[in-house]
Design an enzyme around this catalytic site. Structure first.
Site, PDB file in Angstrom:
ATOM      1  N   CYS A  75       0.831  -1.207   0.000  1.00 54.93           N
ATOM      2  CA  CYS A  75       0.000   0.000   0.000  1.00 54.93           C
ATOM      3  C   CYS A  75       0.865   1.256   0.000  1.00 54.93           C
ATOM      4  O   CYS A  75       1.740   1.407   0.852  1.00 54.93           O
ATOM      5  CB  CYS A  75      -0.908   0.022   1.223  1.00 54.93           C
ATOM      6  N   HIS A 131       0.366  -8.331   1.446  1.00 58.18           N
ATOM      7  CA  HIS A 131      -0.953  -7.716   1.561  1.00 58.18           C
ATOM      8  C   HIS A 131      -0.964  -6.347   0.896  1.00 58.18           C
ATOM      9  O   HIS A 131       0.060  -5.680   0.741  1.00 58.18           O
ATOM     10  CB  HIS A 131      -1.369  -7.578   3.038  1.00 58.18           C
ATOM     11  N   CYS A 132      -2.159  -5.945   0.482  1.00 55.13           N
ATOM     12  CA  CYS A 132      -2.429  -4.552   0.106  1.00 55.13           C
ATOM     13  C   CYS A 132      -3.550  -4.096   1.040  1.00 55.13           C
ATOM     14  O   CYS A 132      -3.433  -4.273   2.244  1.00 55.13           O
ATOM     15  CB  CYS A 132      -2.778  -4.429  -1.373  1.00 55.13           C
ATOM     16  N   LYS A 133      -4.634  -3.563   0.522  1.00 51.41           N
ATOM     17  CA  LYS A 133      -5.763  -3.206   1.384  1.00 51.41           C
ATOM     18  C   LYS A 133      -6.717  -4.384   1.514  1.00 51.41           C
ATOM     19  O   LYS A 133      -7.014  -4.842   2.610  1.00 51.41           O
ATOM     20  CB  LYS A 133      -6.491  -1.971   0.854  1.00 51.41           C
ATOM     21  N   THR A 186      -2.001  -7.347  -4.354  1.00 48.14           N
ATOM     22  CA  THR A 186      -1.393  -8.560  -3.805  1.00 48.14           C
ATOM     23  C   THR A 186      -1.340  -9.655  -4.856  1.00 48.14           C
ATOM     24  O   THR A 186      -0.306 -10.306  -5.041  1.00 48.14           O
ATOM     25  CB  THR A 186      -2.196  -9.036  -2.583  1.00 48.14           C
TER      26      THR A 186
END
Length: 551
Positions: free
Chosen positions: A285, A337-339, A345
């Site tokens: 992120c 991970h991202c959001k 991802t």
């Protein structure tokens, strides 16, 4: 093996290229299907170029292995009755109703304490309500044990405490209803017992806390939709083992966000318990972060904007770095991970699946990730990589791995000569195009003298001649703005990413389903099915311009 829930999302990347094929060919598969020949004169060059390859047996075998393990995890839902019970006790309405009952019960108890001090007593009906509430929660526990199995349910300490409190409170309610408390108060030896009962009643506050915790779990499940979750050993996290050593998950959150996303403390507890001293976390992120001390400073941050792509350079560095980390110890794993843990991802995970040769093509990697991230026992909604540019970049990386030996391709410097927009809606006005490169706006049609616009009414086509021979190279983002059309992600009507090293014949044609934002269902009613964008390039050929790709 069921097919991926949304196979159309793979249209732009299902072409397997041989060593003599162009790396850009895959981007034109949709052009042969969407664009009329009279509007796209170069389309015929690509007909027959696409060769759809099946998913390899090794990939299917790996997925089957995980399916067996997941089947064991959900074995408690193997009957229709258990499935029905599970759907009830795990529903948001059921959890919200439980919180309401606890609040009502606490209110009755407080009233009981106040009136008892005043030598008055709560009517039997009120106490009966409290007993009914206690019986409801006892039934709730029994149903959850029935669904989840006793060993798994009581592996959570909070579940053990809550069950004990429910039983104690049920006994207290029975005592209050079936014994004359006023008579007992006249017996000295019962005085201390009655005071103790009042204190035990306050344990309902803990029960309220536990119900709030259950409600948070339900909200997190609703937010994560049908992404595959890890629900073993007392954990309930939006977290998926893509392989035995690659974890995809949503953002580890704190504060209010932890109410509906993975609580960072739970993620830390999970990783420390399962992979202590052998994990590395990748935060993709650009818009949010956390203190890396949570994960013992084993966090690598890669700045990628939401709904956008990593640069090709970032993909190469990431995959090589993860490969080196994996090689140091067979127990080493990565948690990415991202959001939401799907698009950004998934893009990076797919790149590593190709780099590590778990998957050989972009199609295989995208299919594999989508199958692992999607929990089809809850819904068929596709939870893999959906953004067209992200899938395009996975296809780019496949060429980097196979054609360029895992190195960046030679840099190509291009300039845009023409934009052609096909089948544009007649009510569209005030078109603006903006080009970004290296996080900077390098071109905009709003600038006077840089372009001319020719609107061909008879063919519903717009031709934009670009006068400024601005050099473009590597990762380029093109955005389109219409003043009277809805805006979506990135505050524009639609956009896309390209890499100049993969442009063939100085031409890029993208149909509607390969344009970011327009792949969404809500945009399909606005733009016609044959809507498309074409860019014609020129190339800088001077010796000073032809340089090696950046490292």
């Amino acid at each position: 093996m069921n097919e991926s829930p949304d196979p159309t999302d793979l249209a732009g990347v299902i072409i397997e290229l041989g060593p003599n094929d162009s790396p850009q060919t895959s981007e034109f598969k949709g052009a042969t299907e969407e664009a009329p020949a009279k509007e796209s004169p170069h389309t015929s060059e690509f007909k027959g170029a696409a060769r759809v390859s099946p998913i390899s047996e090794s990939v299917l075998a790996r997925l089957s292995k995980f399916e067996v393990e997941d089947a064991e995890n959900v074995a408690s839902y193997d009957s229709k009755i258990k499935k029905i019970v599970h759907s009830i006790v795990s529903s948001f309405a059921f959890g919200l109703f439980g919180v309401f009952l606890v609040l009502l019960d606490v209110t009755l108890i407080l009233a009981d304490l106040i009136f008892t001090d005043s030598k008055l007593y709560i009517p039997l009906e009120y106490r009966s309500i409290s007993l009914a509430i206690a019986l409801f929660f006892l039934m709730d526990v029994l149903l959850r044990v029935f669904v989840e199995r006793r060993q798994q349910y009581f592996s959570d300490l909070f579940n053990i405490l809550d069950t004990a409190i429910i039983v104690i409170l049920l006994l207290v309610d029975v005592v209050y209803i079936f014994f004359d408390i006023k008579l007992l108060r006249n017996i000295p030896r019962w005085t201390h017992l009655l005071r103790l009962l009042r204190l035990i009643i306050l344990l309902r506050i803990f029960h309220l806390f536990h119900q709030k915790r259950q409600l948070e779990k339900l909200i997190r499940r609703r937010v994560s939709e049908n992404k595959r979750r890890y629900t073993r050993d007392g954990f309930d996290l939006d977290l998926t083992y893509v392989t035995e050593r690659i974890i995809a998950m949503s953002f580890p959150s704190s504060g209010r966000q932890s109410f509906y996303r993975n609580p960072i403390k739970e993620v830390v507890r999970f990783l420390d318990k399962k992979h202590r001293n052998h994990y590395r976390v990748y935060n993709l992120c650009s818009e949010r972060a956390y203190d890396p001390k949570h994960f013992h400073n084993r966090v690598v941050r890669i700045m990628i904007d939401d709904h956008n792509v990593p640069t090709l350079h970032q993909m190469v560095v990431f995959t090589k770095e993860v490969n080196e980390w994996m090689a140091q110890d067979l127990e080493n794993i990565v948690a990415i991970h991202c959001k939401g843990g799907t698009d950004r991802t998934g893009t990076m995970v797919c790149a590593f699946l190709i780099a590590s040769e778990i998957c050989s093509t972009a199609k295989e990697s995208l299919y594999y990730f989508g199958e692992r991230r999607t929990d089809k026992t809850h819904s068929e909604k596709f939870q893999g990589v959906k953004t067209p540019s992200q899938k395009r970049y996975v296809a780019y990386f496949a060429q980097v791995k196979h054609l360029y030996n895992w190195n960046l391709p030679p840099r190509r410097i291009l300039f845009i000569k023409h934009f052609i927009i096909y089948s544009i809606p007649r009510y569209v006005r005030d078109l603006k195009i903006q080009i970004e490169m290296e996080k900077k706006v390098v071109f905009s049609t709003i600038s006077l003298g840089k372009c001319s616009v020719l609107d061909n009414i008879t063919t519903d086509k717009i031709l934009i001649d670009v006068f400024d021979g601005l050099p473009l190279y590597d990762d380029v983002k093109v955005q389109f703005f219409y003043s009277n059309l809805p805006t979506y992600y990135d505050n524009c009507s639609f956009y896309f990413w390209l890499h100049t090293s993969f442009i063939e014949n100085n031409r890029l044609y993208l149909p509607k389903n390969e344009l970011d934002n327009l792949h969404k269902q809500k945009a399909r009613r606005i733009y016609p099915s044959d809507f498309a964008v074409e860019i014609l390039f020129g190339e800088k050929m001077t010796s000073s311009d032809v340089v090696a790709g950046s490292d």
